[in-house]
Design a protein around this motif. Structure first.
Motif, PDB file in Angstrom:
ATOM      1  N   MET A 322       0.714  -1.046   0.055  1.00  0.00           N
ATOM      2  CA  MET A 322       0.017  -0.110  -0.202  1.00  0.00           C
ATOM      3  C   MET A 322       0.977   1.390   0.135  1.00  0.00           C
ATOM      4  SD  MET A 322      -3.038  -1.258   0.132  1.00  0.00           S
ATOM      5  CE  MET A 322      -3.940  -0.074   0.855  1.00  0.00           C
ATOM      6  N   ASP A 323       0.222   2.237  -0.487  1.00  0.00           N
ATOM      7  CA  ASP A 323       1.173   3.337  -0.597  1.00  0.00           C
ATOM      8  C   ASP A 323       1.350   4.031   0.965  1.00  0.00           C
ATOM      9  OD1 ASP A 323      -1.187   4.885   0.292  1.00  0.00           O
ATOM     10  OD2 ASP A 323      -1.661   5.554  -1.667  1.00  0.00           O
ATOM     11  N   ARG A 324       2.243   5.064   0.904  1.00  0.00           N
ATOM     12  CA  ARG A 324       2.807   5.475   2.324  1.00  0.00           C
ATOM     13  C   ARG A 324       1.585   6.007   3.378  1.00  0.00           C
ATOM     14  NH1 ARG A 324       6.755   9.131  -0.149  1.00  0.00           N
ATOM     15  NH2 ARG A 324       5.725  11.064  -0.663  1.00  0.00           N
ATOM     16  N   GLN A 325       0.473   6.475   2.496  1.00  0.00           N
ATOM     17  CA  GLN A 325      -0.644   6.947   3.147  1.00  0.00           C
ATOM     18  C   GLN A 325      -1.634   5.944   3.911  1.00  0.00           C
ATOM     19  OE1 GLN A 325       0.220   8.621   0.287  1.00  0.00           O
ATOM     20  NE2 GLN A 325       1.346  10.272   1.418  1.00  0.00           N
ATOM     21  N   GLY A 326      -1.375   4.739   3.105  1.00  0.00           N
ATOM     22  CA  GLY A 326      -2.167   3.437   3.353  1.00  0.00           C
ATOM     23  C   GLY A 326      -3.462   3.556   2.713  1.00  0.00           C
ATOM     24  N   GLY A 336      10.189   4.258  -0.872  1.00  0.00           N
ATOM     25  CA  GLY A 336       9.704   5.402  -0.262  1.00  0.00           C
ATOM     26  C   GLY A 336       8.036   5.749  -0.433  1.00  0.00           C
ATOM     27  N   ASP A 337       7.675   5.682  -1.673  1.00  0.00           N
ATOM     28  CA  ASP A 337       6.346   5.919  -1.948  1.00  0.00           C
ATOM     29  C   ASP A 337       5.556   4.651  -1.918  1.00  0.00           C
ATOM     30  OD1 ASP A 337       6.925   8.567  -2.748  1.00  0.00           O
ATOM     31  OD2 ASP A 337       7.252   8.071  -4.966  1.00  0.00           O
ATOM     32  N   CYS A 338       5.982   3.294  -2.013  1.00  0.00           N
ATOM     33  CA  CYS A 338       5.235   2.324  -1.882  1.00  0.00           C
ATOM     34  C   CYS A 338       6.326   1.504  -0.790  1.00  0.00           C
ATOM     35  CB  CYS A 338       5.190   1.756  -3.494  1.00  0.00           C
ATOM     36  SG  CYS A 338       4.213   0.207  -3.499  1.00  0.00           S
ATOM     37  N   PRO A 339       5.962   1.523   0.423  1.00  0.00           N
ATOM     38  CA  PRO A 339       6.750   0.795   1.372  1.00  0.00           C
ATOM     39  C   PRO A 339       6.388  -0.552   1.335  1.00  0.00           C
ATOM     40  CG  PRO A 339       5.409   2.708   2.285  1.00  0.00           C
ATOM     41  CD  PRO A 339       4.524   2.288   0.878  1.00  0.00           C
ATOM     42  N   LEU A 340       7.593  -1.474   1.320  1.00  0.00           N
ATOM     43  CA  LEU A 340       7.523  -2.872   1.530  1.00  0.00           C
ATOM     44  C   LEU A 340       6.429  -3.171   2.667  1.00  0.00           C
ATOM     45  CD1 LEU A 340      11.268  -3.598   1.616  1.00  0.00           C
ATOM     46  CD2 LEU A 340       9.902  -3.170  -0.399  1.00  0.00           C
ATOM     47  N   PRO A 360       1.071   8.728  17.007  1.00  0.00           N
ATOM     48  CA  PRO A 360      -0.182   8.532  16.794  1.00  0.00           C
ATOM     49  C   PRO A 360      -0.732   7.439  16.093  1.00  0.00           C
ATOM     50  CG  PRO A 360       0.461  10.929  16.254  1.00  0.00           C
ATOM     51  CD  PRO A 360       1.630   9.836  16.669  1.00  0.00           C
ATOM     52  N   SER A 361      -1.581   6.401  16.627  1.00  0.00           N
ATOM     53  CA  SER A 361      -1.949   5.390  15.983  1.00  0.00           C
ATOM     54  C   SER A 361      -2.409   5.478  14.419  1.00  0.00           C
ATOM     55  CB  SER A 361      -3.148   4.653  17.011  1.00  0.00           C
ATOM     56  OG  SER A 361      -4.350   5.671  16.803  1.00  0.00           O
ATOM     57  N   HIS A 362      -2.923   6.507  14.002  1.00  0.00           N
ATOM     58  CA  HIS A 362      -3.168   6.671  12.560  1.00  0.00           C
ATOM     59  C   HIS A 362      -2.243   6.612  11.769  1.00  0.00           C
ATOM     60  CE1 HIS A 362      -2.551  11.035  13.713  1.00  0.00           C
ATOM     61  NE2 HIS A 362      -2.058  11.001  12.232  1.00  0.00           N
ATOM     62  N   GLN A 363      -0.869   6.759  12.280  1.00  0.00           N
ATOM     63  CA  GLN A 363       0.303   6.863  11.060  1.00  0.00           C
ATOM     64  C   GLN A 363       0.637   5.414  10.621  1.00  0.00           C
ATOM     65  OE1 GLN A 363       2.190   9.396  10.172  1.00  0.00           O
ATOM     66  NE2 GLN A 363       1.019  10.993  11.171  1.00  0.00           N
ATOM     67  N   PRO A 364       0.505   5.027   9.467  1.00  0.00           N
ATOM     68  CA  PRO A 364       0.916   3.659   8.855  1.00  0.00           C
ATOM     69  C   PRO A 364       2.444   3.331   9.051  1.00  0.00           C
ATOM     70  CG  PRO A 364       0.288   5.258   7.039  1.00  0.00           C
ATOM     71  CD  PRO A 364       0.147   6.093   8.353  1.00  0.00           C
ATOM     72  N   PRO A 365       2.862   2.077   8.999  1.00  0.00           N
ATOM     73  CA  PRO A 365       4.301   1.973   8.866  1.00  0.00           C
ATOM     74  C   PRO A 365       4.837   2.286   7.571  1.00  0.00           C
ATOM     75  CG  PRO A 365       3.108   0.091   9.757  1.00  0.00           C
ATOM     76  CD  PRO A 365       2.012   0.904   9.116  1.00  0.00           C
ATOM     77  N   LYS A 366       6.013   3.114   7.562  1.00  0.00           N
ATOM     78  CA  LYS A 366       6.666   3.545   6.306  1.00  0.00           C
ATOM     79  C   LYS A 366       8.053   3.989   6.672  1.00  0.00           C
ATOM     80  CE  LYS A 366       3.945   7.758   7.121  1.00  0.00           C
ATOM     81  NZ  LYS A 366       3.024   8.652   6.772  1.00  0.00           N
ATOM     82  N   LEU A 367       8.788   3.938   5.682  1.00  0.00           N
ATOM     83  CA  LEU A 367      10.090   4.496   5.632  1.00  0.00           C
ATOM     84  C   LEU A 367      10.285   6.039   5.613  1.00  0.00           C
ATOM     85  CD1 LEU A 367      12.000   1.930   3.520  1.00  0.00           C
ATOM     86  CD2 LEU A 367      12.299   2.009   5.872  1.00  0.00           C
ATOM     87  N   PHE A 368       9.316   6.462   4.814  1.00  0.00           N
ATOM     88  CA  PHE A 368       9.371   8.101   4.505  1.00  0.00           C
ATOM     89  C   PHE A 368       7.888   8.697   4.530  1.00  0.00           C
ATOM     90  CE2 PHE A 368      13.023   6.753   2.352  1.00  0.00           C
ATOM     91  CZ  PHE A 368      13.772   7.789   2.081  1.00  0.00           C
TER      92      PHE A 368
END
Length: 684
Positions: A322-326, A336-340, A360-368
């Protein structure tokens, strides 16, 4: 002597410390340094009073001295040891240091589930001189000398949009400290400033970093020569990214006492294998194909790519992403745009340290977070650099046969090539800087050059307007929602601040005493700080609104010129003191330079008086600030056809490039509100 029997004291007993004290007093006597003998005698009397111990007797004694590996000694003994071994601290045994470094390296590899490839392959190339790095690290660790590393770059390294405490320099420091017995001796300074191009800071590494064993530069969104264009006159023929890399490495080497500090170049390369900018260095400077390459062994250089080849095996094994915004599915090599998935770094959803206890719990896992790495992305970079350093430390400790307390290395500068310096004086190690932008480890700052004399300057060392607003917001604190306070804490965690000496027309001149030396070229540059994406309307235009005097006489355009890069809004003033004083044959000596803000009456009035455009129609068809006013923060006016007012001047009176008029705005700039900042002074 005599027939008296000698009892060997047991380990940990007071008698043992008394005996060791005797040996150290004798060692101090042998070296001709007796200042700590009384300290040791006093300590021995207080801890073992039944055995007489006299400092004077110790001084008059003669004996063969031997030293043993002692790791824990009372303060008097430590002082004596330090006096014998120079400024070196009490040594650490090689075995203990090796065990500590190995444990830290093993822990780091285990953190990524044994995936050493992700750590190892981030190092894309090293020069032959890097072979000396391990020995340098081992010497520092064993002797207890400070190990200092400096990180420079822009907002990526400063940690913007994340937390300063989770940026890669902080990660690197925490990891390295785990591998060193005396962790307090390891320091990684984050000297990055948001929006700061590689130049002019590459001229000013000594002021910004101070003494260092390694400097790592992140250059993700720049080329290595970005910002150098205004200084080309004094860079000679040495221009372009490769020349800039050589210049940076040479100045980094100067930061170590022995002229052998490591220069590291960091690219993120989130898109995968291309690594275009990384290959620029590895293929041209580390391959030996270039005659100016680092492959010869003179300069320690390492090149890193955090998410390029090092992540390729992870890209190949990941499933649906999923993209970094989930919000939506994505695919492709850009991690960066498409996290593993499910773990952006392959193994974790969150970094070991997040900057706050509960993100914040709403932050999805991401590198960037956006173009900036988040805590997890910074953690990868910092750990890759830690792996690089720890492996070299372990290798050096494993081959070292024995430890001898090292004397401080002789201070020597990199040998300067006079002919090259004459052609490219700004590349020389003779260049000095005064820097007000924070952070800076050593200095001096611009304030150190201010010459108040009998009249104190009314210019003040202040943050820029945007930096001041952030400073005020941080001082007020946060009482809002969880998300609002999270953002507040983030923004207040950064260590960088753009600032300089600020003054306007009512503040009189800023007087700077430039400490030129007799062998200098007698050239100085005054530099303003970065602002935001454009230059504020009320900031003085150095072409039109800055008056310079040298030693009390006005400097004309022959000796004082504004220099500015194409497409850039920052302006610098080049001041040639020799030219002002009479030419090349004039001796160089300290100069009093005065800067006075003298605002124009108005944009329209300046355009009429000079016949130079303030605004013009750009290639995109928009009416934009032009020439000396390019990238100023004001809106130009594009009147309707056949409705041009009598006060509009376009291209010296003719139609605009696209047949349309383009005029400066009617907005007035109150002269008493016009200001400028001087953030850096470069002198050579």
């Amino acid at each position: 002597g005599g027939s008296k029997k000698v009892r060997i004291p047991s380990a940990g007993s007071p008698e043992l410390f008394t005996m060791v004290g005797c040996w150290f007093v004798l060692l101090a006597v042998a070296s001709g340094r007796h200042e700590h003998a009384k300290d040791i005698a006093d300590w021995a009397r207080s801890h073992h009073p039944e055995e007489p111990f006299d400092a004077d007797e110790a001084k008059s004694s003669s004996s063969k001295t031997t030293t043993s590996s002692v790791e824990l000694l009372p303060t008097p003994f430590k002082k004596a040891f330090a006096s014998v071994g120079g400024d070196a601290a009490l040594p650490t045994t090689r075995e203990a240091a090796l065990a500590k470094a190995k444990a830290a390296l093993r822990e780091l590899i285990e953190y990524y589930h044994g995936d050493e490839r992700m750590l190892r392959e981030a190092t894309r190339g090293v020069s032959k001189a890097t072979e000396r790095l391990g020995a340098r690290l081992a010497r520092k660790v064993l002797s207890g000398e400070p190990l200092v590393i400096c990180g420079v770059g822009s907002s990526v390294t400063a940690g913007h949009d994340g937390f300063g405490s989770t940026a890669w320099p902080a990660v690197l420091e925490r990891r390295l400290r785990r591998g060193v017995i005396d962790s307090s001796r390891v320091t990684v300074n984050n000297q990055a400033v948001g929006g700061q191009k590689p130049y002019p800071v590459s001229f000013c590494l000594e002021a910004v970093c101070g003494q260092a064993d390694a400097v790592f530069r992140e250059w993700e969104y720049w080329t290595l020569d970005d910002g150098a264009e205004p200084y080309r006159r004094d860079l000679g023929g040495r221009a372009g990214p490769l020349a800039a890399a050589e210049h940076f490495a040479a100045r980094v080497a100067d930061l170590a006492d022995d002229g052998d500090a490591l220069a590291g170049f960091i690219q993120l390369d989130v898109s995968g294998k291309k690594e275009h900018k990384t290959k620029l260095l590895t293929e041209h400077l580390l391959s030996g194909a270039n005659k100016n390459s680092f492959s010869s062994g003179d300069t320690p250089v390492a090149v890193f790519s955090a998410f390029g080849v090092a992540f390729d095996h992870l890209r190949a094994t990941q499933g649906e992403r999923m993209d970094r915004q989930g919000r939506s599915k994505c695919q492709g090599p850009n991690v960066g745009d498409c996290p593993l998935a499910p773990y952006p770094d392959g193994y974790h959803s969150r970094a070991e340290k997040e900057g706050v206890d509960e993100p914040p719990s709403h932050q999805p896992p991401k590198l960037f977070i956006n173009w900036h790495p988040g805590s997890l992305g910074h953690e990868v970079v910092g750990n890759q650099l830690a792996y690089f350093l720890l492996t070299r430390l372990v290798d050096a400790l494993e081959v070292q046969k024995a430890f001898k307390p090292p004397a401080p290395p002789p201070r020597q500068r990199v040998v300067e090539r006079e002919e090259e310096d004459a052609q490219s004086p700004l590349v020389s190690s003779k260049v000095r800087c005064a820097v007000s932008t924070r952070p800076a480890v050593k200095g001096p700052s611009v304030g150190d050059l201010v010459a108040n004399g009998t009249t104190a300057t009314r210019w003040a060392d202040e943050p820029t307007a945007s930096a001041f607003r952030q400073q005020e917001a941080c001082a007020r604190g946060c009482r809002g929602s969880e998300t609002h306070c999270f953002d507040h804490l983030r923004k207040c965690s950064y260590g960088d601040q753009k600032r300089g000496f600020k003054g306007g027309p009512q503040d009189g001149p800023l007087r700077l005493r430039i400490p030129f030396r007799s062998d200098d070229r007698c050239v100085a540059y005054l530099v303003e700080p970065g602002y935001e994406w454009s230059k504020p309307l009320l900031m003085a235009n150095w072409y039109a609104e800055l008056a310079i005097t040298i030693d009390g006489t006005r400097c004309d355009q022959g000796a004082c010129n504004v220099v500015q890069g194409r497409g850039e809004y920052l302006q610098a003033m080049r001041i040639d003191v020799k030219a002002h004083r009479g030419g090349a044959g004039t001796a160089c000596s300290p100069a009093l330079v005065e800067v006075q803000v003298d605002p124009v009456d108005g944009l329209l009035e300046w355009e009429k008086a000079t016949s130079h455009q303030v605004c013009a129609v750009a290639k995109n068809g928009r009416c934009e600030p032009f020439g000396a006013w390019k990238r100023y923060d004001f809106r130009c006016v594009k009147p309707e056809p056949n409705n041009r007012g009598p006060d509009v001047v376009v291209n010296g009176g003719g139609p605009g490039p696209l047949g349309a008029a383009c005029a400066p705005p009617a907005t007035r700039r109150p002269k008493d509100q016009v200001r400028t900042y001087v953030s850096t002074v470069i002198y050579l």
